[in-house]
Design a protein around this motif. Structure first.
Motif, PDB file in Angstrom:
ATOM      1  N   ALA A  64       6.485  -6.071  -1.946  1.00 48.32           N
ATOM      2  CA  ALA A  64       6.282  -4.871  -1.134  1.00 48.32           C
ATOM      3  C   ALA A  64       5.942  -3.693  -2.037  1.00 48.32           C
ATOM      4  CB  ALA A  64       7.548  -4.553  -0.343  1.00 48.32           C
ATOM      5  N   HIS A  65       5.368  -2.663  -1.466  1.00 49.37           N
ATOM      6  CA  HIS A  65       5.306  -1.395  -2.175  1.00 49.37           C
ATOM      7  C   HIS A  65       6.499  -0.551  -1.746  1.00 49.37           C
ATOM      8  CE1 HIS A  65       4.381   2.742  -3.043  1.00 49.37           C
ATOM      9  NE2 HIS A  65       3.461   2.351  -3.905  1.00 49.37           N
ATOM     10  N   GLY A  66       6.596  -0.314  -0.441  1.00 47.57           N
ATOM     11  CA  GLY A  66       7.742   0.430   0.085  1.00 47.57           C
ATOM     12  C   GLY A  66       7.389   1.804   0.608  1.00 47.57           C
TER      13      GLY A  66
ATOM     14  N   PRO B  45       4.555   5.631 -15.900  1.00 49.10           N
ATOM     15  CA  PRO B  45       3.637   4.645 -15.311  1.00 49.10           C
ATOM     16  C   PRO B  45       4.269   3.256 -15.149  1.00 49.10           C
ATOM     17  CG  PRO B  45       2.680   5.709 -17.279  1.00 49.10           C
ATOM     18  CD  PRO B  45       4.042   6.221 -17.142  1.00 49.10           C
ATOM     19  N   HIS B  46       3.759   2.515 -14.154  1.00 48.96           N
ATOM     20  CA  HIS B  46       4.366   1.234 -13.797  1.00 48.96           C
ATOM     21  C   HIS B  46       3.907   0.139 -14.748  1.00 48.96           C
ATOM     22  CE1 HIS B  46       5.443   3.557 -10.450  1.00 48.96           C
ATOM     23  NE2 HIS B  46       4.425   3.296  -9.665  1.00 48.96           N
ATOM     24  N   LEU B  47       4.679  -0.079 -15.800  1.00 50.74           N
ATOM     25  CA  LEU B  47       4.309  -1.074 -16.797  1.00 50.74           C
ATOM     26  C   LEU B  47       5.208  -2.302 -16.732  1.00 50.74           C
ATOM     27  CD1 LEU B  47       3.597   1.427 -19.716  1.00 50.74           C
ATOM     28  CD2 LEU B  47       1.983   0.435 -18.086  1.00 50.74           C
TER      29      LEU B  47
ATOM     30  N   PHE C  52       9.703  -3.880  -5.216  1.00 46.65           N
ATOM     31  CA  PHE C  52       9.202  -2.609  -4.696  1.00 46.65           C
ATOM     32  C   PHE C  52       8.622  -1.760  -5.816  1.00 46.65           C
ATOM     33  CE2 PHE C  52      12.583  -4.075  -2.014  1.00 46.65           C
ATOM     34  CZ  PHE C  52      12.114  -3.839  -0.736  1.00 46.65           C
ATOM     35  N   ASP C  53       7.638  -0.957  -5.455  1.00 41.53           N
ATOM     36  CA  ASP C  53       7.156   0.109  -6.320  1.00 41.53           C
ATOM     37  C   ASP C  53       8.258   1.165  -6.436  1.00 41.53           C
ATOM     38  OD1 ASP C  53       4.187   1.321  -7.168  1.00 41.53           O
ATOM     39  OD2 ASP C  53       5.671   2.863  -6.721  1.00 41.53           O
ATOM     40  N   LEU C  54       8.241   1.863  -7.564  1.00 40.98           N
ATOM     41  CA  LEU C  54       9.228   2.926  -7.785  1.00 40.98           C
ATOM     42  C   LEU C  54       9.062   4.095  -6.806  1.00 40.98           C
ATOM     43  CD1 LEU C  54       9.701   4.223 -11.392  1.00 40.98           C
ATOM     44  CD2 LEU C  54       8.648   5.701  -9.737  1.00 40.98           C
ATOM     45  N   HIS C  55       7.905   4.163  -6.127  1.00 41.01           N
ATOM     46  CA  HIS C  55       7.679   5.217  -5.144  1.00 41.01           C
ATOM     47  C   HIS C  55       8.042   4.775  -3.721  1.00 41.01           C
ATOM     48  CE1 HIS C  55       4.992   6.481  -8.532  1.00 41.01           C
ATOM     49  NE2 HIS C  55       5.592   7.620  -8.261  1.00 41.01           N
ATOM     50  N   ALA C  56       8.871   3.745  -3.585  1.00 41.85           N
ATOM     51  CA  ALA C  56       9.260   3.253  -2.253  1.00 41.85           C
ATOM     52  C   ALA C  56      10.124   4.280  -1.528  1.00 41.85           C
ATOM     53  CB  ALA C  56      10.023   1.942  -2.393  1.00 41.85           C
TER      54      ALA C  56
ATOM     55  N   GLY D 163      -0.098  10.282 -13.004  1.00 41.05           N
ATOM     56  CA  GLY D 163       0.723   9.944 -14.157  1.00 41.05           C
ATOM     57  C   GLY D 163       0.370   8.617 -14.802  1.00 41.05           C
ATOM     58  N   HIS D 164      -0.293   7.719 -14.060  1.00 44.06           N
ATOM     59  CA  HIS D 164      -0.566   6.390 -14.625  1.00 44.06           C
ATOM     60  C   HIS D 164      -1.548   6.448 -15.784  1.00 44.06           C
ATOM     61  CE1 HIS D 164       2.105   4.499 -11.986  1.00 44.06           C
ATOM     62  NE2 HIS D 164       1.382   4.603 -10.881  1.00 44.06           N
ATOM     63  N   PHE D 165      -2.322   7.531 -15.892  1.00 43.94           N
ATOM     64  CA  PHE D 165      -3.204   7.680 -17.058  1.00 43.94           C
ATOM     65  C   PHE D 165      -2.386   7.675 -18.347  1.00 43.94           C
ATOM     66  CE2 PHE D 165      -2.297  12.008 -18.471  1.00 43.94           C
ATOM     67  CZ  PHE D 165      -1.607  12.519 -17.373  1.00 43.94           C
TER      68      PHE D 165
ATOM     69  N   ILE E  97       0.871  -1.172   0.000  1.00 46.83           N
ATOM     70  CA  ILE E  97       0.000   0.000   0.000  1.00 46.83           C
ATOM     71  C   ILE E  97       0.907   1.220   0.000  1.00 46.83           C
ATOM     72  CG2 ILE E  97      -0.210  -0.097   2.526  1.00 46.83           C
ATOM     73  CD1 ILE E  97      -2.916   1.349   2.271  1.00 46.83           C
ATOM     74  N   GLU E  98       0.462   2.278  -0.663  1.00 51.45           N
ATOM     75  CA  GLU E  98       1.179   3.553  -0.660  1.00 51.45           C
ATOM     76  C   GLU E  98       0.368   4.491   0.227  1.00 51.45           C
ATOM     77  OE1 GLU E  98       2.986   5.402  -4.448  1.00 51.45           O
ATOM     78  OE2 GLU E  98       1.006   6.274  -4.260  1.00 51.45           O
ATOM     79  N   CYS E  99       0.996   5.060   1.239  1.00 45.63           N
ATOM     80  CA  CYS E  99       0.244   5.797   2.260  1.00 45.63           C
ATOM     81  C   CYS E  99       0.527   7.295   2.236  1.00 45.63           C
ATOM     82  CB  CYS E  99       0.549   5.243   3.638  1.00 45.63           C
ATOM     83  SG  CYS E  99       0.019   3.534   3.843  1.00 45.63           S
TER      84      CYS E  99
HETATM   85 ZN   LIG Z   1       4.121   3.924  -7.629  1.00 44.32          ZN
END
Ligand SMILES: [Zn+2]
Length: 513
Positions: A113-115, A171-173, A147-151, A460-462, A15-17
């Motif tokens: 994980a997201h991070g 975007p996370h592709l 990890f997500d790039l936003h960790a 940005g994911h759009f 989860i990203e919080c």
């Molecule tokens: Zn992200």
């Protein structure tokens, strides 16, 4: 236990919080993906899993590479939101402890994980979980994490695992590819390979819109890392982080995982590469400031394309109200401004307003009524607004993502309604999600190609979903108030490391080694 048929535990907490958003409870995880035991594997192998694609990618790649014996532990994954209610986190940790102990002996662990999670009491929940895992499996069992790039990366998030694998696209592709990479790395570790991780953090907390990977300083840092991959380097991850978690571990981080290094001796190649990438980011720090379009300019552009069909259509991104960053997806600034200016031919999506969607379902298609947005909302920025509306179409909100980050993912948006309000058609949903996929308009019978402008609640994911309709030069990032505004000087930070770019002047940095 045998090397030919390794027992691999699979678990995840993702989860990203956004500390400024309302608290996330167990119900939020259950509504998206909360699984225990081998239900994780059943879901991962289904045709349209509810989870993000890392675990499905990992499971498929492990199976393709040989015999193995997967053991599902626990997986809690949900949309970005506020801090996780700490009682649920404690409960989740207990579940992980019990199930991991029961699964022993293990040959390896994969952790999804997201991070960028926080709880109402803990700023480094991933670090806590990695310590738990390491404590149970011991020092010699390989643990690989994605990890997500936003960790936001802490020291223990790097040191308690054997390989740190972060997304490389935004975007996370590449989520599935990173899961596959985790499987390949784990296979090497199972064969006896040892790693060392090197990590450098910069005093830069990049605003979300400056972290695209198609172009820009962040993209260049990632490319630099990938160009210098060599036999000694198994992975280079450049983690942009997520500002709104507001933790002491925030800051653009470079993590290099080196191969076949004796424990305790950092590889000079890994150190050199981490230093070079970090230095590049530092030298380009002036480029980590956002450039957004003011609301009045955005409205003028929308009016102009609405009047003149010969002009290219535009995509307006409400980057400050991005559910993908924990925002509510219901602020009215842009819709109201378009309405008051008489903008024609606009599509708006997706607005999170369960009572309004329910009311539209009660009325039925073609019904005219006064649409009252945010009637029950008390969150900052989510102002009430009322406008005459007609119900254009209705949907139960069950769909499978078509393009971009949600491609192939099963989604439940709850009862949805398309409402015609002045010159705009607005898609209202009952479960909060980022407007990253054209399916959210298409399932309502709306034709994106015919719209003069499309406004999306997305940071940005759009870009990964709507790229078939809009080139980068047709995208307008609008400067509006909201929980995910890239204008970081508008927030009351309490934990971010200071001084930091872009908030402070006179920020200094030199390489740590
Ligand atoms: Zn992200």
């Amino acid at each position: 236990m045998s090397a030919a048929n390794p027992r691999i535990a699979i678990l995840g907490f993702s989860i990203e919080c956004n500390k400024f958003a309302p608290v996330a409870t167990k119900a939020h995880f259950v509504a998206r993906t909360y699984l225990e035991g081998d239900d994780i594997l059943v879901e991962a192998r289904s045709t349209a899993p509810t989870m993000l694609p890392e675990i499905p990618g990992f499971v498929a790649a492990m199976g393709a590479a040989g015999e193995w014996n997967p053991v599902g532990i626990a997986l809690a994954m949900t949309e970005p939101n506020g801090a996780v209610e700490h009682g649920f986190f404690t409960e989740f940790c207990d579940t992980v402890r019990q199930r991991l102990k029961a699964a022993l002996p293990l040959d390896g662990v994969y952790f999804c994980a997201h991070g960028a999670a926080i709880t109402t009491e803990e700023d480094d929940p991933e670090g806590v979980l990695f310590e738990i895992v390491r404590g149970i499996v011991g020092p010699d069992v390989p643990v690989v994490a994605t990890f997500d790039l936003h960790a936001n990366v802490s020291d223990r998030m790097v040191q308690e695992i054997d390989a740190f694998i972060g997304y490389r696209t935004n975007p996370h592709l590449d989520m599935r590819e990173r899961g596959e990479e985790a499987a390949a790395v784990l296979r090497e570790l199972l064969a006896g390979m040892k790693t060392e991780r090197v990590r450098i953090r910069l005093p830069i907390v990049p605003p979300t819109v400056t972290m695209l990977t198609a172009a820009g300083p962040y993209a260049e840092m990632i490319q630099l890392g990938q160009r210098h991959m060599g036999p000694e380097i198994i992975n280079v991850s450049v983690m942009g982080g997520f500002a709104y978690a507001d933790t002491a571990k925030n800051g653009l981080s470079v993590i290099v995982t080196a191969r076949n290094v004796a424990a305790g001796t950092a590889s000079s190649a890994a150190e050199k590469l981490a230093r070079e990438i970090a230095q590049y980011g530092w030298d380009n720090r002036a480029r980590f400031y956002p450039k957004l379009t003011p609301l009045d300019e955005a409205v003028a552009k929308a009016r102009a394309v609405g009047r003149d069909p010969s002009r290219p259509a535009l995509c307006f991104a409400d980057v400050a109200d991005n559910p993908g960053g924990g925002a509510r997806g219901n602020t009215m600034y842009l819709l109201r401004a378009f309405h008051e200016a008489g903008v024609q031919g606009a599509l708006f999506g997706i607005i999170y307003d369960p009572p309004l969607a329910a009311e539209a379902h009660r009325h039925g298609v073609h019904y005219n009524f006064e649409a009252r947005f945010n009637r029950d909302e008390t969150t900052n920025f989510s102002e009430q607004w009322t406008a005459p509306a007609r119900v254009v179409s209705l949907h139960d909100g069950n769909c499978v993502g078509r393009r971009g980050i949600y491609a192939g993912t099963r989604l439940r948006l709850g009862p949805c309604a398309a409402l015609r309000i002045g010159g705009s058609t607005v898609v209202v949903v009952s479960h909060r999600a980022q407007c990253a996929d054209p399916i959210f308009f298409e399932m309502m019978g709306l034709d994106i190609a015919k719209a003069r402008s499309v406004a999306v609640k997305s940071r940005g994911h759009f870009r990964g979903g709507f790229d078939q309709f809009f080139k980068p030069e047709q995208i307008v990032e609008v400067d509006l108030p909201g929980l995910t505004s890239p204008m970081l000087n508008r927030f009351d930070w309490t934990r971010l490391p200071r001084p930091v770019i872009p908030l402070d002047d006179n920020v200094a940095w030199s390489p740590p080694f």
